[in-house]
Design a protein around this motif. Structure first.
Motif, mmCIF file in Angstrom:
data_model
loop_
_atom_site.group_PDB
_atom_site.id
_atom_site.type_symbol
_atom_site.label_atom_id
_atom_site.label_comp_id
_atom_site.label_asym_id
_atom_site.label_seq_id
_atom_site.Cartn_x
_atom_site.Cartn_y
_atom_site.Cartn_z
ATOM 1 N N VAL A 180 -10.994 8.658 -1.934
ATOM 2 C CA VAL A 180 -10.891 7.245 -1.540
ATOM 3 C C VAL A 180 -9.416 6.837 -1.458
ATOM 4 O O VAL A 180 -8.627 7.170 -2.346
ATOM 5 C CB VAL A 180 -11.636 6.361 -2.564
ATOM 6 N N ILE A 181 -9.068 6.141 -0.398
ATOM 7 C CA ILE A 181 -7.671 5.740 -0.236
ATOM 8 C C ILE A 181 -7.460 4.342 -0.828
ATOM 9 O O ILE A 181 -8.080 3.368 -0.389
ATOM 10 C CB ILE A 181 -7.262 5.775 1.243
ATOM 11 N N VAL A 182 -6.627 4.297 -1.845
ATOM 12 C CA VAL A 182 -6.363 3.027 -2.527
ATOM 13 C C VAL A 182 -5.348 2.247 -1.685
ATOM 14 O O VAL A 182 -4.229 2.712 -1.472
ATOM 15 C CB VAL A 182 -5.838 3.281 -3.954
ATOM 16 N N GLY A 183 -5.778 1.074 -1.227
ATOM 17 C CA GLY A 183 -4.959 0.336 -0.260
ATOM 18 C C GLY A 183 -5.480 0.566 1.151
ATOM 19 O O GLY A 183 -4.948 0.056 2.117
ATOM 20 N N GLY A 184 -6.534 1.373 1.252
ATOM 21 C CA GLY A 184 -7.154 1.648 2.550
ATOM 22 C C GLY A 184 -8.264 0.650 2.838
ATOM 23 O O GLY A 184 -8.115 -0.546 2.555
ATOM 24 N N LEU A 185 -9.386 1.145 3.343
ATOM 25 C CA LEU A 185 -10.436 0.234 3.796
ATOM 26 C C LEU A 185 -11.035 -0.592 2.661
ATOM 27 O O LEU A 185 -11.530 -1.689 2.892
ATOM 28 C CB LEU A 185 -11.537 1.033 4.503
ATOM 29 N N GLY A 186 -10.985 -0.070 1.454
ATOM 30 C CA GLY A 186 -11.510 -0.829 0.314
ATOM 31 C C GLY A 186 -10.569 -1.930 -0.120
ATOM 32 O O GLY A 186 -10.921 -2.741 -0.983
ATOM 33 N N GLY A 187 -9.375 -1.952 0.414
ATOM 34 C CA GLY A 187 -8.374 -2.936 0.001
ATOM 35 C C GLY A 187 -7.645 -2.451 -1.238
ATOM 36 O O GLY A 187 -7.322 -1.263 -1.356
ATOM 37 N N GLY A 188 -7.397 -3.357 -2.174
ATOM 38 C CA GLY A 188 -6.624 -3.023 -3.370
ATOM 39 C C GLY A 188 -7.429 -2.199 -4.367
ATOM 40 O O GLY A 188 -8.538 -1.741 -4.073
ATOM 41 N N PRO A 189 -6.877 -2.019 -5.569
ATOM 42 C CA PRO A 189 -7.555 -1.182 -6.564
ATOM 43 C C PRO A 189 -9.004 -1.592 -6.858
ATOM 44 O O PRO A 189 -9.870 -0.702 -6.911
ATOM 45 C CB PRO A 189 -6.640 -1.309 -7.786
ATOM 46 N N GLY A 224 3.332 -6.596 8.837
ATOM 47 C CA GLY A 224 3.944 -5.304 8.517
ATOM 48 C C GLY A 224 4.702 -5.360 7.203
ATOM 49 O O GLY A 224 4.582 -4.462 6.362
ATOM 50 N N GLU A 225 5.449 -6.444 7.013
ATOM 51 C CA GLU A 225 6.207 -6.583 5.755
ATOM 52 C C GLU A 225 5.255 -6.695 4.565
ATOM 53 O O GLU A 225 5.487 -6.115 3.511
ATOM 54 C CB GLU A 225 7.087 -7.841 5.812
ATOM 55 N N ARG A 226 4.183 -7.464 4.747
ATOM 56 C CA ARG A 226 3.235 -7.645 3.634
ATOM 57 C C ARG A 226 2.513 -6.337 3.311
ATOM 58 O O ARG A 226 2.192 -6.069 2.155
ATOM 59 C CB ARG A 226 2.224 -8.746 3.976
ATOM 60 N N PHE A 227 2.259 -5.529 4.327
ATOM 61 C CA PHE A 227 1.633 -4.226 4.096
ATOM 62 C C PHE A 227 2.592 -3.327 3.315
ATOM 63 O O PHE A 227 2.223 -2.662 2.348
ATOM 64 C CB PHE A 227 1.254 -3.573 5.434
ATOM 65 N N GLU A 228 3.829 -3.347 3.749
ATOM 66 C CA GLU A 228 4.836 -2.489 3.124
ATOM 67 C C GLU A 228 5.047 -2.875 1.660
ATOM 68 O O GLU A 228 5.258 -2.023 0.800
ATOM 69 C CB GLU A 228 6.140 -2.583 3.912
ATOM 70 N N GLY A 260 2.843 -4.033 -0.283
ATOM 71 C CA GLY A 260 1.627 -3.841 -1.061
ATOM 72 C C GLY A 260 0.777 -5.093 -1.163
ATOM 73 O O GLY A 260 -0.273 -5.098 -1.799
ATOM 74 N N GLU A 261 1.212 -6.172 -0.516
ATOM 75 C CA GLU A 261 0.431 -7.413 -0.572
ATOM 76 C C GLU A 261 -0.795 -7.316 0.340
ATOM 77 O O GLU A 261 -1.855 -7.858 0.036
ATOM 78 C CB GLU A 261 1.336 -8.578 -0.130
ATOM 79 N N TYR A 298 -3.405 -4.770 2.791
ATOM 80 C CA TYR A 298 -3.935 -3.407 2.822
ATOM 81 C C TYR A 298 -4.328 -3.022 4.248
ATOM 82 O O TYR A 298 -4.178 -3.800 5.185
ATOM 83 C CB TYR A 298 -5.115 -3.294 1.855
ATOM 84 N N LEU A 299 -4.870 -1.831 4.362
ATOM 85 C CA LEU A 299 -5.192 -1.290 5.692
ATOM 86 C C LEU A 299 -6.081 -2.205 6.546
ATOM 87 O O LEU A 299 -5.817 -2.370 7.736
ATOM 88 C CB LEU A 299 -5.843 0.087 5.529
ATOM 89 N N PRO A 300 -7.143 -2.813 5.996
ATOM 90 C CA PRO A 300 -7.983 -3.656 6.866
ATOM 91 C C PRO A 300 -7.193 -4.774 7.536
ATOM 92 O O PRO A 300 -7.390 -5.058 8.725
ATOM 93 C CB PRO A 300 -9.028 -4.220 5.897
ATOM 94 N N GLU A 301 -6.293 -5.411 6.785
ATOM 95 C CA GLU A 301 -5.494 -6.492 7.367
ATOM 96 C C GLU A 301 -4.649 -5.954 8.527
ATOM 97 O O GLU A 301 -4.528 -6.584 9.582
ATOM 98 C CB GLU A 301 -4.572 -7.122 6.311
ATOM 99 N N LEU A 302 -4.097 -4.776 8.295
ATOM 100 C CA LEU A 302 -3.247 -4.170 9.319
ATOM 101 C C LEU A 302 -4.062 -3.835 10.573
ATOM 102 O O LEU A 302 -3.642 -4.093 11.711
ATOM 103 C CB LEU A 302 -2.632 -2.892 8.736
#
Lengths: 456, 218
Positions: free
Chosen positions: A258-267, B51-55, B57-58, B60-64
């Motif tokens: 599972v990618i943390v920060g991926g499709l699930g969002g944060g931790p 892009g800045e917020r992704f970088e 850590g604020e 995540y991928l879905p937002e991007l």
């Protein structure tokens, strides 16, 4: 589900959905909704969660996700769904003890409980690291000769006889078989021929895996990987690994990274996805045990705060709600020969020891280089066993981890990471013992931890 | 005055709301706002913030990914207006990038992050997906008159196909037409150099910097 082959009927007849819609409208949206519904939050200062309500809520959310979404079959672009009774039944019949290996080398891999009286078990090896053929054997020996290591794994052979191995190429068969021959030779050399393995690491596609279902290579008391794809996906090629082991009887290790920060969002969302993945892997991967290996979306390593949080939360969630056999991969950013590798390993070892996981490691340097050795696996086991002997509480473990993280956290902001040096620069290949510099560094870190009060 | 139209567009990009982005662009065009202003002051600015917020850590991928989707939808409406005005677009929008995960490798998340970041930076990105045969990548690059071919692989044993693609370009006499960049969890700068690629980035942000550098924008 009456029989595993029914999976294929569902994969052919399930609801159609495009992969992009699965990712965003199903996985991402459901994770986001469940995180809100169950009020799941994480705290950068509370890496080891010490809150049973939060842990149970993560499990409930994961169960809800598994039931609501099912698994996406990439080969047919359809959804494989399961009933609640099927998920519950799969949990019930999932093994709680697995006998791995044979004779004096046999170990029982078991579903750990929180505060378990029994210590965790240790797989030694560097899964995912490309290891040159010329010292593959010595590299494996460096792990399996360690008395604290219970079970064997290894890196990947990416070149055989000077030829690059490509995914799905016939050479993958050669590489996977050669890997296992060398594994057996290593076990014989150290007098532990019956040691159980997680092998066929050189089988990147299903091809190599299918070619080693034989007592000469992977024995029935060894295990192999059955990966899930990110997130909550399978394909027919990987399901072939399951079908192949149905009759032969190899032990299936599910691997959803599972990618943390991926499709699930944060931790929190990622922990929910990981719980759902394990629940579904019981069915689609016919998992005998699960490999817990969340990946940080930018830094890869399991030693980031975010990933450590997920590892501890998922381990506890199953231990409290549905005891299962979970083996956590330790995958530090740093490579062998560096002080930070030992710090990263220690943080991982403590978290896993107190959150009911077994341990496997250590991968190193993001799996890019052959910069790994048995010494850090020894350290992994020593730290985990010390934590276990000390009956470390969740809060004490958190205090330890908060002290350790600042010792290595800067590696994540280094442009080239902290890869260290290859195996042959830290080990004498003739004696297969650490060279003095690496040994001294290990001793010095060990002494540092002793002074801080860890009983290593 | 223009901000009345531009701010909602920028916000829709930040929110990843494709319907609002399309509606906002239409309204702005109807009101006579310069398409270049819409591109630079609303779409690109919104994407930069994401892009800045992704970088950091604020985000995540879905937002991007949702921002990438909203940008794509907005550009569909904006492009004809820009062409009709014969306006020159941003330098990034004139750069076409064909991207794919190479054959035998089915991992897409890393590639998707790069696609989203490149799109957010304003580049014209053609995403061919995963497990793409080398000949298809080259054909698509030729067909779309791409400037850059970007290759992704997570699996160490799929990385050799990156080298094969460069060799294929050489064999067909096309190597000098394209900048070839490579990336993925197992790809190292040493590997990129060894196979004769034009560069690699350790993450999606570096990929954007690399592309800008290669086309002379940095």
């Amino acid at each position: 589900m009456q029989h595993f082959l029914e999976i294929f009927d569902r994969a052919n007849n399930g609801e159609y959905i495009s992969e992009e819609d699965w990712d965003l409208q199903k996985v991402a949206a459901t994770a986001r909704r469940l995180v809100k519904k169950y009020h799941l939050e994480w705290d950068r200062q509370q890496i080891v969660v010490d809150d049973t309500q939060l842990i149970d809520a993560i499990y409930q959310a994961g169960f809800e996700m598994a039931l609501e979404l099912g698994v996406y079959c990439r080969s047919t672009e359809r959804v494989i769904k399961f009933q609640q009774e099927e998920i519950e039944e799969a949990l019930k019949v999932a093994p709680k003890n697995i006998h791995m290996g044979s004779g004096k080398d046999e170990r029982v891999l078991y579903a750990r409980k929180l505060n378990d009286e029994k210590p965790p078990l240790f797989f030694g090896g560097s899964p995912g690291s490309p290891i040159p053929e010329e010292y593959f054997l010595e590299n494996v020996i460096s792990y399996v000769q360690e008395p604290l290591i219970d079970l064997a794994t290894c890196g990947t052979l990416t070149v055989v006889d000077g030829r690059e191995v490509r995914t799905g190429h016939p050479l993958e068969v050669v590489a996977t078989r050669r890997e296992l021959k060398k594994m057996h030779l290593a076990l014989e050399r150290v007098g532990r021929p019956g040691m159980g393995m997680l092998g066929a690491q050189s089988s990147v596609s299903e091809l190599g895996d299918l070619s080693v279902a034989s007592p000469n290579f992977l024995r029935t008391y060894d295990s192999h990987l059955v990966p899930m794809l990110n997130e909550l996906k399978v394909d027919f090629r990987n399901l072939a690994r399951v079908v192949n082991s149905l009759d032969y009887g190899m032990i299936n290790a599910s691997l959803p990274c599972v990618i943390v920060g991926g499709l699930g969002g944060g931790p929190p969302g990622s922990a929910v996805v990981n719980v759902a993945s394990f629940l579904l892997a019981n069915l689609v991967c016919q998992a005998d045990y699960h490999l817990l290996h969340p990946i940080h979306i930018r830094h890869v390593a399991t030693s980031t705060r975010e990933v450590l949080w997920v590892i501890g939360a998922v381990g506890q969630a199953f231990a409290r709600n549905a005891p299962s056999i979970i083996v956590a991969d330790i995958y530090p950013k740093s490579g062998t020969g560096t002080r930070e590798l030992l710090y990263e390993t220690a943080a991982n070892a403590i978290v896993n020891a107190v959150t009911a996981n077994h341990l496997e490691g250590c991968g190193a340097a993001d799996g890019k280089y052959p910069n790994c050795s048995g010494l850090e696996a020894r350290w992994m086991a020593e730290v985990a066993l010390a934590s276990h002997r000390m009956k470390m509480s969740l809060q004490e473990a958190n205090n330890w981890v908060l002290k350790i993280i600042p010792l290595y956290e800067d590696v994540f902001s280094r442009p080239q990471g902290n890869p260290g040096v290859p195996f042959d620069q830290v080990y004498d290949l003739k004696t297969v013992q650490p060279k003095p510099d690496w040994q001294n560094l290990y001793e010095s870190v060990k002494e540092e931890f002793r002074k801080e009060g860890l009983g290593v | 005055m223009n901000r009345v139209y531009l701010d909602p567009i920028q916000q829709s990009i930040i929110d990843g709301d494709d319907e609002a982005a399309v509606e906002g662009v239409r309204k702005a065009l109807d009101a006579g706002v310069d398409p270049i202003l819409i591109l630079n002051e609303a779409l690109t600015k919104g994407a930069d913030i994401v892009g800045e917020r992704f970088e950091s850590g604020e985000y995540y991928l879905p937002e991007l990914m949702m921002t990438g989707r909203a940008l794509k939808a907005a550009m569909e409406v904006l492009k004809p207006a820009m062409a009709a005005k014969a306006a020159s677009s941003s330098p990034e929008a004139r750069v076409k990038i064909v991207i794919a995960t190479v054959q035998t490798d089915i991992h897409d998340i890393g590639k998707n992050v790069v696609v989203s970041m490149l799109t957010a930076a304003g580049f014209d990105v053609v995403d061919l997906g995963v497990d793409v045969p080398l000949s298809s990548i080259v054909s698509k690059a030729e067909e779309t008159r791409a400037d850059i071919i970007a290759l992704s692989a997570l699996l160490t044993t799929s990385m050799p196909f990156m080298k094969d693609l460069i060799e294929l370009l050489k064999a067909r006499g096309l190597r000098s037409k394209y900048k070839v960049i490579v990336g993925g969890a197992s790809v190292t700068p040493e590997w990129a150099e060894a196979i004769g690629a034009d560069g690699t980035g350790q993450n999606a942000v570096e990929a954007v910097h690399l592309v800008r550098h290669l086309i002379g924008l940095n």
